[in-house]
Enzyme design. Structure first.
Site, PDB file in Angstrom:
ATOM      1  N   LYS A 131       5.385  11.344   1.149  1.00 44.92           N
ATOM      2  CA  LYS A 131       6.446  12.112   0.484  1.00 44.92           C
ATOM      3  C   LYS A 131       7.816  11.441   0.607  1.00 44.92           C
ATOM      4  CE  LYS A 131       7.428  16.306   2.177  1.00 44.92           C
ATOM      5  NZ  LYS A 131       6.730  15.828   3.288  1.00 44.92           N
ATOM      6  N   THR A 135       8.382   8.285   1.339  1.00 39.88           N
ATOM      7  CA  THR A 135       8.271   7.013   0.630  1.00 39.88           C
ATOM      8  C   THR A 135       8.483   7.210  -0.861  1.00 39.88           C
ATOM      9  OG1 THR A 135       6.715   6.199   2.298  1.00 39.88           O
ATOM     10  CG2 THR A 135       6.735   5.057   0.179  1.00 39.88           C
ATOM     11  N   ARG A 194      15.926  14.370   5.559  1.00 40.32           N
ATOM     12  CA  ARG A 194      16.069  14.880   6.924  1.00 40.32           C
ATOM     13  C   ARG A 194      16.085  13.734   7.931  1.00 40.32           C
ATOM     14  NH1 ARG A 194      11.141  18.439   7.940  1.00 40.32           N
ATOM     15  NH2 ARG A 194      10.203  16.793   6.680  1.00 40.32           N
ATOM     16  N   LYS A 254       2.946  11.190  14.500  1.00 38.46           N
ATOM     17  CA  LYS A 254       3.393  10.742  13.182  1.00 38.46           C
ATOM     18  C   LYS A 254       4.058   9.374  13.195  1.00 38.46           C
ATOM     19  CE  LYS A 254       6.057  12.351   9.193  1.00 38.46           C
ATOM     20  NZ  LYS A 254       6.927  13.409   8.667  1.00 38.46           N
ATOM     21  N   ALA A 273       9.235  21.978   8.990  1.00 38.05           N
ATOM     22  CA  ALA A 273       8.892  22.963   7.963  1.00 38.05           C
ATOM     23  C   ALA A 273       7.783  23.904   8.411  1.00 38.05           C
ATOM     24  CB  ALA A 273       8.491  22.258   6.675  1.00 38.05           C
ATOM     25  N   PHE A 329       6.515  18.795   4.910  1.00 35.16           N
ATOM     26  CA  PHE A 329       5.098  19.152   4.818  1.00 35.16           C
ATOM     27  C   PHE A 329       4.727  19.527   3.378  1.00 35.16           C
ATOM     28  CE2 PHE A 329       5.439  20.022   9.558  1.00 35.16           C
ATOM     29  CZ  PHE A 329       4.774  18.857   9.899  1.00 35.16           C
ATOM     30  N   PHE A 358      -2.994   3.726  -3.732  1.00 34.56           N
ATOM     31  CA  PHE A 358      -3.637   2.873  -2.732  1.00 34.56           C
ATOM     32  C   PHE A 358      -4.520   1.864  -3.462  1.00 34.56           C
ATOM     33  CE2 PHE A 358      -2.190   6.051   0.118  1.00 34.56           C
ATOM     34  CZ  PHE A 358      -2.250   5.533   1.409  1.00 34.56           C
ATOM     35  N   TRP A 368       5.430   2.008  -2.501  1.00 33.94           N
ATOM     36  CA  TRP A 368       5.196   1.418  -1.182  1.00 33.94           C
ATOM     37  C   TRP A 368       5.096  -0.100  -1.305  1.00 33.94           C
ATOM     38  CZ3 TRP A 368       2.135  -1.816   1.548  1.00 33.94           C
ATOM     39  CH2 TRP A 368       2.200  -1.745   2.945  1.00 33.94           C
TER      40      TRP A 368
END
Length: 562
Positions: free
Chosen positions: A70, A72, A93, A104, A272, A300, A381, A409
């Site tokens: 998210k 990214t 954030r 994470k 969140a 999230f 991906f 990415w």
């Protein structure tokens, strides 16, 4: 292949004064923290004439071990919009040290779509979280000092609701006994710690619109109750002035840059799953003030961060998103369909179809409940197959929502041009059904009871059959409503892994109830927190935390952040 931190360390960032100039920040409002970080004085919002730009919210499906991307996508979309000639500014954030050293890892984006300096942002940054923790713990110290020195307010130590905080995953501190050692060392009582991002001060910090508003909100914090059940506030303890003094500089939004030089505000960081999951309103407003388009994210999945962004942040501030991006990956959808992590690289259309309802429910919530235009961003991906991507697109088109493949990415802004084009179309025209910022609706109205608000969220957003409210919670709800807190929005504390309050129920579960086991008022933030299932406000470290892989060499170069 380079890791995220290696990509970030290989970048040649521009001096932050150049970024500020490009963003249109007058020099008098800029406070530099070295070469690549700065704070921007919030008086810019009050003193400078401006017209707000458009607002784009980035959210996602429920998180899985496969990853969604998210942040990214948010960063890459902003870079892509700049490539399309739009003056775009990001609002994100700040990462908490708990997840950085926990499961994470870092939270500054990934690959070639990151905000930098990555190490600083993920660690101490400009000290905002330390200031928030200090203000929280000052209030706790003043509270216990008041009790120790005569307890003039008649505070019942069994009814204290204010906890100390630390910005680290530390389960050992969830439940403690303090004040031991004799009369000189305080009044013995049960206590506990929350993680800093769960502190009400973090929520207040992110919702405050000015230094005066911040101080007034701090004064309204309820820290506990008297023997006759009257609320005791921070104002009663004469605490808000000193707390504001600790927070006055932290309240200024932090300005950094993406790898491609897009201005980015990174400020505030409530979780969140246990808080409202959005960056500060100061940062969002500043991004909208300085940019034609402001791109922001909510934490999230859309059942948590986006719901709170829309039902709490927008309700309390008057914001209205012009478009919403829902991020998903084929891998994560297959995981929702029952495929284990080590098998996600194999084509599996059956599992993908089984997992797709998770994405489709989030999309329907945005378009049918909140009446906002939406695009699905598939974070690409190399293992994604054409058949899998075609299936996702076909299912989304059945809901009247377009899909854009995002390759940010690997390619940075260049990989987000298709997504940027669809976002610009939605921002300018709305969707085919006429949905736009002006059609935005909340999931529930303010005049409902607290129980009705919880039920509306559970039924309309989670698609639960209903809500089970434990008897002690019913009594607490009645007390809060009698005290005048019933008109506040509700902040649901719920597992991030499922629409339900059971982390094991993946996809789009049906036939379940949500159990509310506790409820508390965050009077300064302006909402009531309902705790569901087994959600904790202080996480713990796992058996192999990310901290094991973080190191620093003799030159001061950090490795292992990701």
């Amino acid at each position: 292949m380079l890791t995220d931190i290696e990509i970030a360390q290989a970048a040649e960032p521009r001096n932050i004064t150049e970024i500020a100039q490009a963003a249109g920040v007058p020099e008098k409002y800029l406070e530099c923290y070295g070469k690549y970080k700065a704070k921007v004085d919030y008086n810019l919002l009050r003193e400078e004439e401006h017209q707000d730009g458009k607002l784009v919210l980035v959210t996602a499906i429920n998180p899985t071990p496969a990853g969604e991307g998210k942040t990214t996508t948010t960063v890459g979309l902003a870079d892509a919009l700049r490539k399309r000639g739009k003056n775009c500014v990001v609002a994100l954030r700040e990462p908490s040290l708990g997840p950085v050293f926990g499961i994470k890892g870092g939270a500054a984006g990934g690959g070639y779509a990151q905000v930098i300096p990555m190490e600083d942002i993920n660690l101490h940054f400009t000290g905002d979280f330390h200031a928030i923790g200090a203000a929280n713990n000052l209030l706790a110290a003043l509270l216990d000092a008041h009790i120790h020195n005569g307890n003039e307010l008649g505070i019942d130590v069994r009814k204290i609701t204010w906890k100390r905080v630390v910005d680290m995953n530390d389960r050992q501190l969830r439940n403690i006994v303090c004040g031991l050692g004799g009369k000189a060392h305080g009044v013995p009582r049960e206590d506990g710690f929350d993680i800093t991002v769960a502190s009400e001060i973090m929520a207040i910090f992110c919702l405050a619109t000015s230094i005066t508003d911040l101080k007034e909100r701090l004064g309204r914090i309820v820290v506990g109750y008297t023997y006759d059940d009257k609320p005791v506030t921070a104002h009663d303890l004469h605490a808000e002035g000193a707390m504001t003094a600790l927070l006055k500089d932290a309240l200024k939004p932090n300005l950094v840059q993406t790898l491609e030089g897009t201005p980015a505000f990174v400020h505030g960081g409530p979780f969140a799953n246990i808080a409202h999951g959005c960056n500060s309103i100061m940062a969002t407003r500043m991004a909208m003030t300085l940019g034609d388009i402001a791109v922001t994210e909510a934490g999230f999945g859309a059942d948590l961060g986006a719901e709170k962004f829309l039902d709490i942040k927008c309700r309390l501030t008057g914001l209205k998103p012009d478009a919403v991006v829902v991020v998903a990956t084929v891998r994560a959808l297959k995981n929702n369909g029952g495929v284990p992590k080590d098998k996600l690289n194999e084509e599996n259309l059956e599992a993908l179809e089984a997992g797709l309802p998770n994405l489709l429910q989030h999309v329907e919530n945005i378009t049918q409940v909140y009446k906002l235009p939406c695009v699905v961003a598939i974070n690409a991906f190399p293992t994604d197959t054409k058949a899998e991507l075609d299936l996702v697109e076909a299912k989304c088109k059945e809901l009247g929502v377009n899909v854009a493949l995002s390759e940010v990415w690997a390619k940075g802004g260049e990989g987000g041009l298709a997504l940027a084009d669809e976002v610009m179309r939605l921002v300018q025209e709305g969707d085919a059904e006429g949905r736009c910022a002006d059609t935005f609706e909340f999931a529930y109205e303010s005049d409902l009871t607290l129980a009705q608000k919880i039920e509306k969220i559970a039924q309309r957003i989670y698609h639960a059959d209903g809500v089970v409210v434990e008897p002690k919670v019913k009594k607490e709800i009645a007390k809060l409503e009698a005290l005048g807190f019933g008109d506040m929005p509700v902040c649901m504390a719920k597992t991030q892994y499922s629409f339900s309050d059971d982390a094991t129920k993946l996809g789009a579960p049906r036939g379940f109830n949500v159990t509310v086991r506790d409820i508390k008022v965050s009077a300064g933030a302006g909402f009531v927190v309902a705790l569901t299932g087994s959600i904790m406000t202080m996480p713990g470290l796992g058996k192999s935390p990310a901290a094991f892989r973080i190191d620093v060499d003799e030159t001061g170069k950090i490795s292992g952040l990701f």
